[in-house]
Motif scaffolding. Structure first.
Motif, PDB file in Angstrom:
ATOM      1  N   ASN A  70      40.712 -25.617   5.858  1.00 17.60           N
ATOM      2  CA  ASN A  70      40.032 -24.331   5.772  1.00 17.60           C
ATOM      3  C   ASN A  70      38.898 -24.348   4.741  1.00 17.60           C
ATOM      4  OD1 ASN A  70      41.624 -22.934   7.702  1.00 17.60           O
ATOM      5  ND2 ASN A  70      43.256 -22.736   6.191  1.00 17.60           N
ATOM      6  N   SER A  98      35.312 -18.821  16.036  1.00 12.77           N
ATOM      7  CA  SER A  98      36.235 -19.445  15.085  1.00 12.77           C
ATOM      8  C   SER A  98      36.015 -18.775  13.738  1.00 12.77           C
ATOM      9  CB  SER A  98      35.956 -20.953  14.980  1.00 12.77           C
ATOM     10  OG  SER A  98      36.696 -21.520  13.928  1.00 12.77           O
ATOM     11  N   ARG A 134      37.209 -18.393   9.604  1.00 12.39           N
ATOM     12  CA  ARG A 134      37.909 -18.895   8.407  1.00 12.39           C
ATOM     13  C   ARG A 134      37.812 -17.818   7.339  1.00 12.39           C
ATOM     14  NH1 ARG A 134      35.620 -24.237   6.080  1.00 12.39           N
ATOM     15  NH2 ARG A 134      33.821 -24.046   7.458  1.00 12.39           N
ATOM     16  N   ALA A 185      44.282 -19.050   2.307  1.00 10.20           N
ATOM     17  CA  ALA A 185      43.237 -19.194   3.318  1.00 10.20           C
ATOM     18  C   ALA A 185      43.844 -19.393   4.700  1.00 10.20           C
ATOM     19  CB  ALA A 185      42.322 -20.361   2.966  1.00 10.20           C
ATOM     20  N   GLU A 186      43.229 -18.790   5.716  1.00  8.36           N
ATOM     21  CA  GLU A 186      43.700 -18.909   7.089  1.00  8.36           C
ATOM     22  C   GLU A 186      42.501 -19.087   8.024  1.00  8.36           C
ATOM     23  OE1 GLU A 186      46.735 -19.103   8.077  1.00  8.36           O
ATOM     24  OE2 GLU A 186      47.914 -18.354   6.380  1.00  8.36           O
ATOM     25  N   SER A 187      42.790 -19.548   9.249  1.00 10.88           N
ATOM     26  CA  SER A 187      41.746 -19.687  10.264  1.00 10.88           C
ATOM     27  C   SER A 187      42.355 -19.513  11.645  1.00 10.88           C
ATOM     28  CB  SER A 187      41.058 -21.051  10.156  1.00 10.88           C
ATOM     29  OG  SER A 187      41.990 -22.091  10.367  1.00 10.88           O
TER      30      SER A 187
END
Length: 462
Positions: A146, A221, A223, A208-210
């Motif tokens: 990420n 997409s 992030r 953090a994520e995506s």
């Protein structure tokens, strides 16, 4: 350069060094870390990173250099006053870049360095949040996908603690324009028009994520990076990428790959059908000479079929020559060797990936050499030795077949062997197709050595 720093300060610099490129990409700016020296007339450049999201105006890398304080007056002021400053730097005659310089402070509030962000056009909010992200990231973040660096096509936004978008770069604004959201600044990520619950979750957890998702007909997409990696730490940086066309191309490539594999599979089946027809014809043939010719044709067709069999299983046009060679070796030995003959055989091949055209030529050469050896080398004998090697060297590949058979007749010459179709095939393939060489000689200890030399790319004959 770091000898006067505390352990805490050195650890902070080490963590920032790993994240400097990401901060530069988010800020669309060249980022430089400066450290003071004992002589206030000079400043050390600890680390410098250019943004991958910015084109042009690239500064020469000064990492590890010492510069005069008069050349960096804003940096010198930050180091002395321990306060952030903003100003301009003349990039070239009459052209100026924006320069934001922040002090680096330890847990006691002491200034031990400075970070500058320099670009032609800066967003103050994105710059300040990039600096905060740089200061708060841990070293372990470098192993998290990420926190990978950005692309020029990425949209960048800053979301505050109230889930409100407070800053966005031009690319992000363009994406929202395409989705008929004209004014992104002031929108909340949990509004019906946007509805990104993942942003709220990241801000709650500080992790953090995506993910990928579809929005207004676009495949995106996203992030989300918390500026401070702890629960309810404040702002977050959102990185948005339009991957609609990328996924379409991936699907097209996947379809083409499946079609190509299917073609190779059908070619292999067709070749095997031809080989079966030739075998039927061989059984019906009356003369031994015709049977031998048809058997040789069957083996040649099977050698090409083996190449297509491996191509039907690959995602690329490259072939593992070792596997193909072993398949041909086993097929020839089992089909041509008299069951009453005792053969001590050795097969060794290095794993080498070559284009299918070269692999096909090598397969045919190996087929002819093995046929020729088994047919002629052990005439009148009940046992023998055979060594088949395919070796990779620095500038070439070597295919060798050695036996301890009866050897070549006296006065043998490849040039004089006009009646042997097999040797003609070998020479043509080795010299014309592979741009290599072929030799057939007697061994000192008895028997024959067939050697094919295949130069690597860039080392062949002109």
């Amino acid at each position: 350069m770091l000898s006067n720093l505390t352990a805490e300060q050195r650890n902070s610099l080490q963590a920032m060094q790993q994240s400097l490129g990401l901060a530069a990409d988010i800020a669309h700016a060249a980022v430089t870390i400066y450290l003071p020296t004992e002589n206030k007339k000079f400043i050390n450049v600890y680390k410098q990173e250019q943004a991958m999201t910015q084109v042009g105006n690239a500064r020469p890398d000064l990492t590890g250099r010492r510069v005069r304080s008069v050349e960096e007056p804003l940096v010198a002021r930050v180091l002395q006053k321990n306060v952030p400053v903003a100003g301009k730097r003349e990039w070239s005659l009459g052209m100026f870049n924006s320069l934001n310089v922040f002090p680096l402070r330890d847990s006691w509030g002491r200034c031990y360095g400075a970070v500058s962000f320099e670009s032609a056009a800066q967003d103050e909010i994105i710059i300040s949040q990039s600096f905060e992200l740089l200061c708060n990231l841990r070293q372990s973040a470098g192993n998290n996908a990420n926190y990978a660096r950005l692309l020029p096509s990425d949209g960048i936004m800053v979301v505050d603690a109230n889930r409100t978008i407070v800053a966005a770069n031009n690319r992000a604004r363009h994406m929202f324009d395409v989705m008929d959201i004209t004014d992104v600044i002031g929108c909340r990520t949990n509004d019906v028009t946007i509805n990104w619950p993942l942003v709220g979750m990241v801000m709650e957890t500080g992790t953090a994520e995506s993910k990928e998702f579809t929005m207004h007909g676009l495949l995106l997409s996203i992030r989300i990076l918390p500026v401070v990696p702890r629960p309810k730490g404040g702002c977050a940086i959102v990185i948005l990428q339009d991957i609609t066309e990328l996924r379409k191309k991936d699907e097209e490539l996947l379809i083409k790959s499946v079609v190509i594999k299917e073609i190779h599979h059908r070619v292999k089946n067709n070749l095997q059908t031809i080989a079966s027809l030739l075998r039927l014809q061989e059984r019906r043939a009356q003369s031994d000479e015709t049977k031998i010719v048809l058997r040789d044709c069957v083996n040649r067709v099977n050698s090409i079929a083996i190449v297509h069999e491996y191509l039907s299983q690959q995602d690329t046009g490259l072939i593992d020559v070792a596997k193909v060679a072993k398949g041909i070796y086993q097929a020839i030995i089992s089909s041509m060797l008299n069951p009453e003959f005792t053969l001590k055989a050795e097969f060794k091949a290095d794993e080498v990936q070559l284009p299918s055209d070269k692999a096909t030529s090598i397969a045919l050469i190996l087929n002819e050499l093995l046929q020729n050896t088994i047919e002629h080398a052990f005439e009148g004998r009940s046992q023998g030795m055979l060594e088949v090697h395919f070796i990779e060297e620095e500038q070439q590949y070597l295919l060798s077949i050695a036996d301890d058979g009866i050897g070549l007749p006296e006065g043998f010459s490849l040039q004089a062997m006009r009646e042997s179709l097999g040797l003609k095939i070998i020479r043509t393939m080795a010299e014309s197709d592979l741009r290599g060489s072929f030799s057939l000689t007697n061994r000192e200890q008895g028997g024959t050595l067939a050697l094919v030399t295949i130069p690597k790319e860039g080392h062949g004959r002109c």
